[in-house]
Design a protein around this motif. Structure first.
Motif, mmCIF file in Angstrom:
data_model
loop_
_atom_site.group_PDB
_atom_site.id
_atom_site.type_symbol
_atom_site.label_atom_id
_atom_site.label_comp_id
_atom_site.label_asym_id
_atom_site.label_seq_id
_atom_site.Cartn_x
_atom_site.Cartn_y
_atom_site.Cartn_z
ATOM 1 N N PRO A 20 0.083 36.255 -41.440
ATOM 2 C CA PRO A 20 1.245 36.944 -40.878
ATOM 3 C C PRO A 20 2.364 37.020 -41.915
ATOM 4 C CG PRO A 20 0.976 34.764 -39.877
ATOM 5 C CD PRO A 20 -0.198 34.986 -40.783
ATOM 6 N N TYR A 21 3.161 38.068 -41.834
ATOM 7 C CA TYR A 21 4.254 38.257 -42.778
ATOM 8 C C TYR A 21 5.574 38.257 -42.016
ATOM 9 C CZ TYR A 21 7.204 40.440 -46.308
ATOM 10 O OH TYR A 21 8.203 40.704 -47.201
ATOM 11 N N LYS A 22 6.481 37.349 -42.407
ATOM 12 C CA LYS A 22 7.800 37.259 -41.779
ATOM 13 C C LYS A 22 8.751 38.145 -42.580
ATOM 14 C CE LYS A 22 7.029 32.503 -40.354
ATOM 15 N NZ LYS A 22 7.495 31.122 -40.500
ATOM 16 N N LYS A 23 8.950 39.374 -42.091
ATOM 17 C CA LYS A 23 9.739 40.361 -42.827
ATOM 18 C C LYS A 23 11.191 39.921 -42.995
ATOM 19 C CE LYS A 23 10.439 45.300 -42.987
ATOM 20 N NZ LYS A 23 10.188 46.586 -42.338
ATOM 21 N N SER A 24 11.777 39.309 -41.960
ATOM 22 C CA SER A 24 13.183 38.908 -42.028
ATOM 23 C C SER A 24 13.424 37.828 -43.079
ATOM 24 C CB SER A 24 13.670 38.420 -40.661
ATOM 25 O OG SER A 24 12.912 37.288 -40.270
ATOM 26 N N GLU A 25 12.429 36.955 -43.297
ATOM 27 C CA GLU A 25 12.563 35.873 -44.270
ATOM 28 C C GLU A 25 11.861 36.198 -45.586
ATOM 29 O OE1 GLU A 25 11.134 32.303 -42.459
ATOM 30 O OE2 GLU A 25 12.241 32.650 -40.618
ATOM 31 N N ASN A 26 11.119 37.303 -45.626
ATOM 32 C CA ASN A 26 10.344 37.707 -46.798
ATOM 33 C C ASN A 26 9.371 36.608 -47.225
ATOM 34 O OD1 ASN A 26 9.566 39.612 -48.662
ATOM 35 N ND2 ASN A 26 11.024 38.925 -50.204
ATOM 36 N N LEU A 27 8.708 36.009 -46.224
ATOM 37 C CA LEU A 27 7.762 34.921 -46.470
ATOM 38 C C LEU A 27 6.435 35.193 -45.771
ATOM 39 C CD1 LEU A 27 10.031 31.789 -45.851
ATOM 40 C CD2 LEU A 27 9.218 32.632 -48.045
ATOM 41 N N VAL A 28 5.395 34.610 -46.312
ATOM 42 C CA VAL A 28 4.095 34.643 -45.664
ATOM 43 C C VAL A 28 4.093 33.574 -44.576
ATOM 44 C CG1 VAL A 28 1.623 34.258 -46.013
ATOM 45 C CG2 VAL A 28 2.954 35.447 -47.751
ATOM 46 N N GLY A 29 3.609 33.929 -43.376
ATOM 47 C CA GLY A 29 3.567 32.992 -42.257
ATOM 48 C C GLY A 29 2.409 32.015 -42.393
ATOM 49 N N ASN A 30 2.373 31.054 -41.503
ATOM 50 C CA ASN A 30 1.357 30.000 -41.546
ATOM 51 C C ASN A 30 0.053 30.438 -40.918
ATOM 52 O OD1 ASN A 30 3.126 28.155 -42.748
ATOM 53 N ND2 ASN A 30 3.938 27.534 -40.775
ATOM 54 N N LYS A 31 -1.040 29.850 -41.406
ATOM 55 C CA LYS A 31 -2.372 29.989 -40.822
ATOM 56 C C LYS A 31 -3.002 28.611 -40.908
ATOM 57 C CE LYS A 31 -4.614 33.861 -40.902
ATOM 58 N NZ LYS A 31 -4.985 34.277 -39.561
#
Length: 159
Positions: free
Chosen positions: A103-114
């Motif tokens: 997942p991509y967190k657009k607001s934080e410009n970070l890759v989400g956890n898996k």
């Protein structure tokens, strides 16, 4: 893990997971198998206990075991075949290779956890009893910056 370039907004990485062995098993005879679950959230994992008739004996001559499982949405679920316990140790030589979309967190410009959840089960020699030995959860996002394979050992929780 290696980055695969795709046209969508979810970064895709190739996962190559190898499970070599399980040591310090609190049993001297019987079998072990591992249920693997890869998902985006770290929810409480309730193992589904693979039915005894579906568990297959591992080939003693096989170098590695390759297993297919089920994929639903962003969740991957699979299990190893059962392997014999010898001297409080169980050799798996299990390989899993798949492409994962993070997942991509657009607001934080970070890759989400898996998360990868592994639950280890003990199966008695007469196949009459399946008992969970323990489980471990690994955040796969922590391994995204490594180009070379990473070898890690984990302690089981709830054991």
């Amino acid at each position: 893990m290696f980055l695969l370039i795709t046209g969508n907004k979810k970064p895709q990485f190739k996962l190559q997971l190898v499970i070599n062995d399980l040591a310090n098993i609190p049993q001297i005879s019987g079998y072990c198998y591992i249920e693997l679950l890869i998902r985006n959230t770290q929810l409480a994992h309730k193992p589904h206990h693979a039915k005894k008739s579906k568990l297959v004996d591992a080939d003693d001559d096989a170098e590695t075991e390759k297993n297919s499982g089920s994929v639903t949405g962003s969740t991957i679920k699979t299990a190893t075949s059962k392997h014999k316990i010898h001297n409080f140790k169980c050799n798996f030589n299990y390989n899993l290779s798949c492409n994962l979309k993070f997942p991509y967190k657009k607001s934080e410009n970070l890759v989400g956890n898996k998360y990868l959840s592994m639950t280890v089960f003990y199966l008695s020699s007469d196949n009459s009893d399946i008992t969970p030995i323990g489980k471990t959860d690994v955040n796969l996002t922590e391994y995204l910056n490594f180009k070379d394979p990473v070898t890690s050992k984990y302690l089981l929780k709830d054991s």
